[in-house]
Design a protein around this motif. Structure first.
Motif, PDB file in Angstrom:
ATOM      1  N   ARG A 174       0.853  -1.192   0.000  1.00  0.00           N
ATOM      2  CA  ARG A 174       0.000   0.000   0.000  1.00  0.00           C
ATOM      3  C   ARG A 174       0.887   1.239   0.000  1.00  0.00           C
ATOM      4  N   VAL A 175       0.446   2.261  -0.724  1.00  0.00           N
ATOM      5  CA  VAL A 175       1.158   3.536  -0.785  1.00  0.00           C
ATOM      6  C   VAL A 175       0.150   4.646  -0.492  1.00  0.00           C
ATOM      7  N   ALA A 176       0.498   5.546   0.409  1.00  0.00           N
ATOM      8  CA  ALA A 176      -0.391   6.666   0.749  1.00  0.00           C
ATOM      9  C   ALA A 176       0.405   7.959   0.762  1.00  0.00           C
ATOM     10  N   GLU A 177      -0.150   8.964   0.115  1.00  0.00           N
ATOM     11  CA  GLU A 177       0.461  10.288   0.148  1.00  0.00           C
ATOM     12  C   GLU A 177      -0.055  11.059   1.355  1.00  0.00           C
ATOM     13  N   VAL A 178       0.852  11.743   2.015  1.00  0.00           N
ATOM     14  CA  VAL A 178       0.482  12.585   3.158  1.00  0.00           C
ATOM     15  C   VAL A 178       0.185  13.983   2.616  1.00  0.00           C
ATOM     16  N   ARG A 179      -1.083  14.422   2.737  1.00  0.00           N
ATOM     17  CA  ARG A 179      -1.499  15.717   2.198  1.00  0.00           C
ATOM     18  C   ARG A 179      -2.308  16.486   3.235  1.00  0.00           C
ATOM     19  N   ALA A 236      -4.562  22.097  -2.341  1.00  0.00           N
ATOM     20  CA  ALA A 236      -4.368  22.113  -3.789  1.00  0.00           C
ATOM     21  C   ALA A 236      -2.916  21.897  -4.207  1.00  0.00           C
ATOM     22  N   ASP A 237      -2.017  21.707  -3.255  1.00  0.00           N
ATOM     23  CA  ASP A 237      -0.601  21.515  -3.598  1.00  0.00           C
ATOM     24  C   ASP A 237      -0.423  20.262  -4.446  1.00  0.00           C
ATOM     25  N   VAL A 238       0.451  20.363  -5.461  1.00  0.00           N
ATOM     26  CA  VAL A 238       0.711  19.223  -6.348  1.00  0.00           C
ATOM     27  C   VAL A 238       1.561  18.168  -5.650  1.00  0.00           C
ATOM     28  N   THR A 239       2.572  18.599  -4.915  1.00  0.00           N
ATOM     29  CA  THR A 239       3.503  17.672  -4.274  1.00  0.00           C
ATOM     30  C   THR A 239       3.011  17.298  -2.880  1.00  0.00           C
ATOM     31  N   PRO A 240       2.969  16.009  -2.551  1.00  0.00           N
ATOM     32  CA  PRO A 240       2.572  15.624  -1.189  1.00  0.00           C
ATOM     33  C   PRO A 240       3.642  16.000  -0.182  1.00  0.00           C
ATOM     34  N   LEU A 241       3.240  16.099   1.079  1.00  0.00           N
ATOM     35  CA  LEU A 241       4.204  16.417   2.129  1.00  0.00           C
ATOM     36  C   LEU A 241       5.213  15.291   2.294  1.00  0.00           C
ATOM     37  N   SER A 242       4.750  14.046   2.187  1.00  0.00           N
ATOM     38  CA  SER A 242       5.607  12.875   2.271  1.00  0.00           C
ATOM     39  C   SER A 242       4.808  11.683   1.743  1.00  0.00           C
ATOM     40  N   VAL A 243       5.447  10.528   1.692  1.00  0.00           N
ATOM     41  CA  VAL A 243       4.791   9.306   1.194  1.00  0.00           C
ATOM     42  C   VAL A 243       5.060   8.179   2.185  1.00  0.00           C
ATOM     43  N   ILE A 244       4.016   7.409   2.500  1.00  0.00           N
ATOM     44  CA  ILE A 244       4.134   6.249   3.389  1.00  0.00           C
ATOM     45  C   ILE A 244       3.910   4.995   2.556  1.00  0.00           C
ATOM     46  N   GLN A 245       4.782   3.995   2.764  1.00  0.00           N
ATOM     47  CA  GLN A 245       4.667   2.735   2.031  1.00  0.00           C
ATOM     48  C   GLN A 245       4.629   1.569   3.024  1.00  0.00           C
ATOM     49  N   GLN A 246       3.659   0.702   2.843  1.00  0.00           N
ATOM     50  CA  GLN A 246       3.553  -0.503   3.674  1.00  0.00           C
ATOM     51  C   GLN A 246       4.253  -1.637   2.953  1.00  0.00           C
ATOM     52  N   ILE A 247       5.299  -2.207   3.578  1.00  0.00           N
ATOM     53  CA  ILE A 247       6.100  -3.234   2.914  1.00  0.00           C
ATOM     54  C   ILE A 247       6.266  -4.492   3.759  1.00  0.00           C
ATOM     55  N   ASP A 248       5.401  -4.695   4.784  1.00  0.00           N
ATOM     56  CA  ASP A 248       5.484  -5.960   5.510  1.00  0.00           C
ATOM     57  C   ASP A 248       5.060  -7.129   4.618  1.00  0.00           C
ATOM     58  N   ARG A 249       4.370  -6.817   3.556  1.00  0.00           N
ATOM     59  CA  ARG A 249       4.157  -7.704   2.412  1.00  0.00           C
ATOM     60  C   ARG A 249       4.183  -6.827   1.179  1.00  0.00           C
ATOM     61  N   VAL A 250       4.623  -7.382   0.069  1.00  0.00           N
ATOM     62  CA  VAL A 250       4.811  -6.579  -1.136  1.00  0.00           C
ATOM     63  C   VAL A 250       4.211  -7.297  -2.335  1.00  0.00           C
ATOM     64  N   PHE A 251       4.015  -6.524  -3.385  1.00  0.00           N
ATOM     65  CA  PHE A 251       3.625  -7.078  -4.667  1.00  0.00           C
ATOM     66  C   PHE A 251       4.862  -7.176  -5.558  1.00  0.00           C
ATOM     67  N   VAL A 252       4.890  -8.212  -6.385  1.00  0.00           N
ATOM     68  CA  VAL A 252       5.873  -8.307  -7.454  1.00  0.00           C
ATOM     69  C   VAL A 252       5.088  -8.377  -8.752  1.00  0.00           C
ATOM     70  N   ASP A 253       5.274  -7.367  -9.604  1.00  0.00           N
ATOM     71  CA  ASP A 253       4.577  -7.312 -10.881  1.00  0.00           C
ATOM     72  C   ASP A 253       5.487  -7.880 -11.955  1.00  0.00           C
ATOM     73  N   ILE A 254       5.034  -8.966 -12.580  1.00  0.00           N
ATOM     74  CA  ILE A 254       5.825  -9.615 -13.618  1.00  0.00           C
ATOM     75  C   ILE A 254       5.124  -9.454 -14.951  1.00  0.00           C
ATOM     76  N   LYS A 255       5.913  -9.436 -16.012  1.00  0.00           N
ATOM     77  CA  LYS A 255       5.395  -9.303 -17.369  1.00  0.00           C
ATOM     78  C   LYS A 255       5.406 -10.679 -18.033  1.00  0.00           C
ATOM     79  N   SER A 256       4.250 -11.066 -18.543  1.00  0.00           N
ATOM     80  CA  SER A 256       4.121 -12.381 -19.153  1.00  0.00           C
ATOM     81  C   SER A 256       3.416 -12.239 -20.490  1.00  0.00           C
TER      82      SER A 256
END
Length: 369
Positions: free
Chosen positions: A52-57, A186-206
């Motif tokens: 999961r990825v969340a922008e802090v705004r 209305a700011d374009v850039t978020p204050l920061s970004v939080i990423q949850q990585i206790d489990r992750v996705f791996v996107d593969i091309k097939s």
């Protein structure tokens, strides 16, 4: 008498001449094929993505008064991250609270007035018009109380928004603002970004035609997607193993590929967003598979696979076969070969069908050393 003497000599000369013209017996390295269990898999490139990825705004505008986290730390959902200057918001709350109190007083006054008019009307001392006006005034006062209450709640919400909290739990990245910065929704850039990585996705091309088989391949429980082994850039496997979740319905028009998403536990957090990995998708196990070294298989002008087999009388037989996947440098022979037969691994370039050979046991390079 002389002619009878020459006959044995002529016979010997004939045998020697025939032996001289006979093709030499070729020595070839052979392997006796035996059935074995093999695990079939496909291997694809993949990229790691956060679960999961969340922008802090900010949800209200104001000056940043303080930052309340350390960049790179793990934060919890709801944890305060930034504090905005809140004096204006507190004043707004106080004003809304006063307006709400005033509306309550006006409503009380309207209620008392309506009751008095009702008594007078019942006694015949007041008109219907006066009673209707009193009731309308009470309704307006009641609505004004509701409006003032909503304004007070909105002011309190804005005051709460002056403290910016983490929308999810995870690792927080670099802060894009410091104390004193003016920020707003209305700011374009978020204050920061939080990423949850206790489990992750791996996107593969097939390839599109293989993506469906990857999704439908089942693991041991029969209810999960195919098992996936991740290989690092150095070639070492990661201890965590994932499962295929789904394949995207969109096909890339340029490459003809679909994205297959794999979910992988990542308790040790060795897999980081953006990393490149090789994803080995386990498709299943085949019993009694026949495998031959790749160098034993030849291809004709049409690309059809064939190999040489040594018969019981040590003569060479050229045989068409159908081969499948390559597993650790060996073809899986799907058709045209039986267990127990001897396949020529080295020396087949000197053979022809029916030629007499001297078979020797083939030694793999690593075994020979």
């Amino acid at each position: 008498m002389f002619a009878w003497t020459l006959l044995p000599l002529l016979a010997c000369d004939g045998k020697q001449e025939a032996a001289a013209y006979a093709p030499p017996v070729q020595e070839v390295a052979t392997l006796k094929v035996q059935g074995e269990s093999v695990v079939l898999h496909d291997e694809f490139p993949g990229r790691v993505a956060a679960f999961r990825v969340a922008e802090v705004r900010p949800q209200v505008g104001g000056l940043v008064r303080s930052r309340r986290f350390v960049e790179g730390d793990t934060v919890q959902k709801g944890q305060p991250l930034y504090s905005l200057e809140a004096a204006v918001f507190r004043a707004t709350v106080d004003g809304a609270a006063a307006a709400h109190s005033g509306s309550e007083a006006s409503k009380l006054q309207a209620e008392l007035h309506a009751k008095r008019i009702q008594v007078l009307f019942d006694q015949g001392a007041s008109t219907q018009q006066a009673l209707d006006d009193a009731r309308a005034t009470l309704a307006i006062a009641t609505a004004e109380v509701a409006r003032a209450r909503a304004a007070l709640e909105r002011a309190r919400v804005d005051l709460d928004y002056a403290t910016i909290t983490a929308p999810i739990a995870g690792h927080i990245g670099i802060s894009q603002v410091n104390e004193g910065a003016l920020v707003g929704p209305a700011d374009v850039t978020p204050l920061s970004v939080i990423q949850q990585i206790d489990r992750v996705f791996v996107d593969i091309k097939s390839p599109a035609d293989r993506a469906v088989s990857l999704q439908s391949a089942q693991g041991g429980s029969g209810s999960e997607g195919a098992e996936v082994i991740l290989i690092s850039a150095s070639g070492a496997p990661y201890p965590e193993r994932g499962r295929v979740q789904f394949s995207d319905i969109t096909v890339d028009p340029g490459s003809g590929e679909r994205t297959v998403r794999v979910l992988v536990p990542n308790e040790k957090q060795q897999l980081l967003p953006g990393m490149f990995v090789r994803a080995r998708v386990v498709l299943g196990e085949v019993q009694n598979a026949l495998l031959v070294p790749q160098q034993s298989v030849l291809h004709d002008a049409e690309g059809k696979a064939q190999l040489f087999v040594v018969r019981e009388d040590n003569t060479a037989e050229q045989r068409a076969v159908r081969v499948g996947r390559v597993i650790h440098g060996r073809y899986v022979v799907e058709e045209g070969l039986s267990a127990g037969e001897r396949v020529v691994v080295e020396g087949q370039d000197r053979l022809a069908p029916g030629l007499q050979v001297t078979p020797v046991e083939w030694q793999h390079a690593s075994t020979a050393r």
